[in-house]
Structures are given as structure tokens and as C-alpha cells.
Design an enzyme around this catalytic site. Structure first.
Site, short mmCIF file in Angstrom:
data_model
loop_
_atom_site.label_atom_id
_atom_site.label_comp_id
_atom_site.label_asym_id
_atom_site.label_seq_id
_atom_site.Cartn_x
_atom_site.Cartn_y
_atom_site.Cartn_z
CG ASN A 165 -32.35 -21.56 7.20
OD1 ASN A 165 -31.53 -20.76 7.61
ND2 ASN A 165 -32.67 -21.65 5.91
CG PHE A 204 -28.18 -20.27 4.17
CD1 PHE A 204 -27.33 -21.21 3.58
CD2 PHE A 204 -28.33 -19.04 3.54
CE1 PHE A 204 -26.66 -20.94 2.39
CE2 PHE A 204 -27.66 -18.76 2.35
CZ PHE A 204 -26.82 -19.70 1.77
CB THR A 205 -25.61 -17.00 6.79
OG1 THR A 205 -26.85 -16.38 7.14
CG2 THR A 205 -25.52 -17.14 5.29
CG ASP A 243 -36.34 -22.77 5.09
OD1 ASP A 243 -36.88 -21.69 4.77
OD2 ASP A 243 -35.35 -23.24 4.49
CB THR A 261 -35.54 -16.31 2.43
OG1 THR A 261 -35.09 -17.65 2.28
CG2 THR A 261 -35.40 -15.89 3.87
NE ARG A 303 -53.99 -18.63 13.48
CZ ARG A 303 -53.92 -19.87 13.06
NH1 ARG A 303 -53.36 -20.15 11.91
NH2 ARG A 303 -54.42 -20.85 13.79
CE1 TYR A 356 -30.23 -9.23 1.56
CE2 TYR A 356 -29.61 -7.12 0.63
CZ TYR A 356 -29.83 -7.92 1.74
OH TYR A 356 -29.66 -7.41 3.00
P1 NAD Z 1 -26.72 -13.05 8.63
O1 NAD Z 1 -26.55 -13.78 7.35
O2 NAD Z 1 -25.67 -13.16 9.67
O3 NAD Z 1 -28.11 -13.46 9.32
C1 NAD Z 1 -29.23 -13.94 8.62
C2 NAD Z 1 -29.84 -15.09 9.42
O4 NAD Z 1 -31.02 -15.55 8.76
C3 NAD Z 1 -28.89 -16.30 9.53
O5 NAD Z 1 -28.87 -16.76 10.86
C4 NAD Z 1 -29.52 -17.33 8.59
O6 NAD Z 1 -29.21 -18.66 8.94
C5 NAD Z 1 -30.99 -16.98 8.72
N1 NAD Z 1 -31.81 -17.42 7.56
C6 NAD Z 1 -31.53 -17.21 6.24
N2 NAD Z 1 -32.52 -17.75 5.49
C7 NAD Z 1 -33.41 -18.30 6.35
C8 NAD Z 1 -34.63 -19.02 6.18
N3 NAD Z 1 -35.13 -19.28 4.97
N4 NAD Z 1 -35.29 -19.46 7.29
C9 NAD Z 1 -34.80 -19.22 8.52
N5 NAD Z 1 -33.64 -18.53 8.74
C10 NAD Z 1 -32.97 -18.09 7.67
O7 NAD Z 1 -26.97 -11.52 8.24
P2 NAD Z 1 -27.13 -10.22 9.15
O8 NAD Z 1 -26.07 -9.27 8.75
O9 NAD Z 1 -27.29 -10.57 10.58
O10 NAD Z 1 -28.50 -9.64 8.59
C11 NAD Z 1 -29.73 -9.80 9.29
C12 NAD Z 1 -30.86 -9.09 8.52
O11 NAD Z 1 -30.56 -7.69 8.40
C13 NAD Z 1 -31.06 -9.62 7.09
O12 NAD Z 1 -32.44 -9.64 6.80
C14 NAD Z 1 -30.37 -8.61 6.23
O13 NAD Z 1 -30.93 -8.52 4.95
C15 NAD Z 1 -30.59 -7.32 7.04
N6 NAD Z 1 -29.54 -6.34 6.74
C16 NAD Z 1 -28.27 -6.48 7.26
C17 NAD Z 1 -27.30 -5.55 6.92
C18 NAD Z 1 -25.90 -5.64 7.47
O14 NAD Z 1 -25.05 -4.84 7.04
N7 NAD Z 1 -25.59 -6.51 8.39
C19 NAD Z 1 -27.60 -4.48 6.06
C20 NAD Z 1 -28.89 -4.40 5.54
C21 NAD Z 1 -29.85 -5.31 5.91
#
Ligand code: NAD
Ligand code: UDP
Length: 309
Positions: free
Chosen positions: A32, A34-35, A56, A90, A104, A143
Site C-alpha cells: 500500500n 505506506f513506508t 491494503d 495490519t 484456500r 507493534y
Molecule cells: P518497511 O517499512 O520497509 O516495509 C514494510 C512494507 O509493508 C512497506 O512497503 C509498507 O508500505 C508495507 N505495508 C505496511 N502496511 C501495509 C498494509 N496495510 N497493506 C499493504 N502493505 C503495507 O519495513 P521492513 O524493515 O522491510 O520490514 C518488513 C517486515 O519485516 C515487517 O513485517 C517487519 O515487522 C519485519 N521485521 C523487520 C525488521 C527489520 O529490522 N528490518 C525486524 C523485525 C521484523
């Protein structure tokens, strides 16, 4: 295989898209934005094995896929606290939607969980059988508790519906494509160093984290997905623990700057120590991180240098 990556335009998700496309899979990236950012996946847009779906995850979606990597969720405290209700939605509703889809279409699903399920841990290093020390009503709870509920959902869909589930408990991971405004410590300190600003440290900097370079993490995630290890969580991270103050020193040294340090208040519920016990991943996946912090920081600093020119 047809592989769905939710959060595929984010930091980790976009690298996973690269890896799976280059391994010959058909990849659907769902995000979506967001980040995440289109820039992270722009180079894949013309590739016949890559498809982008703007969606989303809180809303259900039906796609025909063989595997799902469920990464959608903001990961930086600054971003996940921006709209905390959306963050927990989310994690919970998004994960329900993906588990329902997996059930499914009989897909295997890997869920991206986190070391935050251990909260401010009383056990060091953290092993998978530690239940954690999490505040259910603090600023990080949207979170932490969202991710804990998502683990429960994965486990119950496995027990009740026999869904083929993998749970990766990811510890702090860093590298190129972290957003400039990400707000996590590695990107903040690097940007500050390169821009000649003081490096902001929360508290006295004696709190620790263990930083894993993204290439190691992507390898771990792919190995876990391919393994036979079903449903119970697996720690993935780099066990070498550093204080935030040491991290700042390394960044200053590698960037070649003498920026001062500015100490500020510690955020509420900020974990004091964190380091993964990765013996389970070593045993079942034959996996361990290979990239040292100095090497990973050098690559990340080079990436940020290119971005702020
Ligand atoms: P990030 O914020 O770069 O990536 C998250 C992605 O999810 C983004 O592209 C964002 O737009 C998308 N997103 C958020 N909410 C959404 C929604 N409702 N629908 C569709 N897309 C959505 O973060 P990241 O570091 O790449 O982390 C990726 C995953 O790994 C996450 O689930 C995070 O919790 C997990 N994680 C990451 C770390 C780390 O250190 N990088 C550590 C622990 C867990
Ligand atoms: N931190 C810091 N300066 C910053 C950003 C974070 O000192 O500019 C600290 C933060 O308080 C925490 C550690 O660095 O103690 C890691 O923070 P981050 O947000 O990267 O990840 P998390 O706390 O989720 O592990």
C-alpha cells in the site's frame, strides 16, 4: 512457483522480490506504499516474472499463488507509532487475510515476526522458548502485541486447518533501501554523520542491539521457507551484540567524520538488551550470518551517500 510478497516494496520485501525473481519465480509484490516505495522495485517493473499490486492488506484479496511471504507492516517505531490502530490492524487483519488465502489456495506461508515479541527481555540471548516481557498497553504495544497475535493466528491456522506455516522472528536488520526517513537507529546515525549533524543517541547509549545485514536475512528467510520446519518460530538475526554508542563510533569511523554525539531521552519501553540465540536456525537451516557489521555498514553508508547527493 508463484510467490506473493506482501510489503514487497519495503526495505526487506524489495530485496526478497529481487532474490525470488532472479531465482526464476513469478513474483507478485503487494503493497500500500505506506513506508515502501516504487523506487525500491522500479527496476523490476518491466520484468515478465514480476507484478505489482497496490492493495491494503487489511482488506481481503484472492490471488492464485503457491507461496506467501507476509512482510506487510511498518517496522520502524516512528512509522508504526504514527497510526497505531492501523499498525495492529495490519498485523492482525492482514495476517488473517493471508492465512485465509493460504488455506484456500493451499499455499505455504512465511510470516515475518520480530524480536519485539520478546519485548524488553529478561533472558539473554533470547531463545525461541522464551515467552517475552511485553507491555500490553505501551507505545510499542501496537507493534509488539500485533506481531504476537499474528504468531498465535499462524499457529492456530496450522493446528486447526493444517496450513503450512513458517514463522521467522527477525532481529534488527539493516542495509541499502532503508528509507531516508525510516527513523531506525542505523539509518538515522548514518544520515546524521553524512550530513555533518550531531548523532542522536537515546539515553546513555549503553542499550544493545544485534544488527544483521540484509543479504544474510534474505538468505535465512528463503531457507526457512524452503525447509520442512512447520509452524514453530525460528530466530533469524546476527548474534553479535553492540551498544548503540559503539554503533555510533563505528559509523563515524567508517564515514570518516567527527560529528558530535547528542544524548536525548530514552523512549518508553525501549528494550535494554537484545541478541538472538540462533542455534535452532543453524541446526535446521544450516544458516548463520556471514557479513560483519563493519562490512555491512560500509555498504549501507555508500548507499546513503548516493541517495543524499
Ligand atoms: P518497511 O517499512 O520497509 O516495509 C514494510 C512494507 O509493508 C512497506 O512497503 C509498507 O508500505 C508495507 N505495508 C505496511 N502496511 C501495509 C498494509 N496495510 N497493506 C499493504 N502493505 C503495507 O519495513 P521492513 O524493515 O522491510 O520490514 C518488513 C517486515 O519485516 C515487517 O513485517 C517487519 O515487522 C519485519 N521485521 C523487520 C525488521 C527489520 O529490522 N528490518 C525486524 C523485525 C521484523
Ligand atoms: N536510537 C537512538 N537514536 C536514534 C534512533 C534510535 O539512540 O536516532 C536507539 C533506540 O532508542 C533503541 C536503539 O537505538 O535503543 C534501536 O532503535 P531502533 O528504532 O533502530 O530499533 P528497535 O528499538 O525497534 O530495536
Amino acid at each position: 512457483m508463484r510467490v506473493l510478497i506482501t510489503g514487497g516494496a519495503g526495505f526487506l520485501g524489495s530485496h526478497l522480490c529481487d532474490r525470488l525473481v532472479s531465482d526464476g519465480h513469478d513474483v507478485i509484490c503487494l503493497d500500500n506504499f505506506f513506508t515502501g516505495s516504487r523506487d525500491n522495485i522500479r527496476h523490476l517493473l518491466g520484468n515478465p516474472n514480476f507484478e505489482l499490486v497496490r492493495h491494503d492488506l487489511v482488506q481481503p484479496i484472492l490471488l492464485e499463488v503457491d507461496r506467501i511471504f507476509n512482510l506487510a507492516c511498518p517496522a520502524s517505531p516512528v512509522h508504526y507509532q504514527y497510526n497505531p490502530v492501523k499498525t495492529i490492524k495490519t498485523s492482525v487483519m492482514g495476517t488473517i487475510n493471508m492465512l485465509g488465502l493460504a488455506k484456500r489456495v493451499k499455499a505455504r506461508i512465511l510470516h515475518a515476526s520480530t524480536s519485539e515479541v520478546y519485548g524488553d527481555p529478561e533472558v539473554h540471548p533470547q531463545t525461541e522458548d522464551y515467552w517475552g516481557n511485553v507491555n500490553p498497553v505501551g507505545l510499542r504495544s501496537c507493534y509488539d502485541e500485533g506481531k504476537r497475535a499474528a504468531e498465535t493466528l499462524c499457529t492456530d491456522y496450522h493446528r486447526q486447518n493444517n496450513v503450512d506455516v513458517r514463522i521467522a522472528r527477525i532481529f534488527n536488520t539493516y542495509g541499502p533501501r532503508m528509507a531516508l526517513n525510516d527513523g531506525r537507529v542505523v539509518s538515522n546515525l548514518i544520515l546524521q554523520a553524512l550530513q555533518g549533524e550531531p548523532l542522536t543517541i537515546h539515553g546513555d547509549g549503553t542499550q544493545t542491539r544485534s544488527f544483521c545485514y540484509l543479504d544474510d536475512m534474505i538468505e535465512g528467510l528463503v531457507k526457512l521457507m524452503d525447509s520442512d520446519w512447520n509452524a514453530s518460530p525460528v530466530n533469524l538475526g546476527n548474534p553479535s551484540e553492540v551498544t548503540i554508542l559503539d554503533l555510533a563510533d563505528k559509523i563515524r569511523e567508517i564515514a570518516g567524520v567527527e560529528a558530535p554525539i547528542e544524548f536525548g531521552p530514552r523512549p518508553e519501553d525501549d528494550p535494554t538488551r537484545r541478541s538472538p540465540d540462533i542455534s535452532l536456525a543453524g541446526r535446521i537451516l544450516d544458516w548463520a550470518p556471514l557479513i560483519h557489521l563493519e562490512t555491512g555498514l560500509e555498504r549501507t553508508i555508500n548507499y546513503f551517500r548516493g541517495k543524499i547527493k
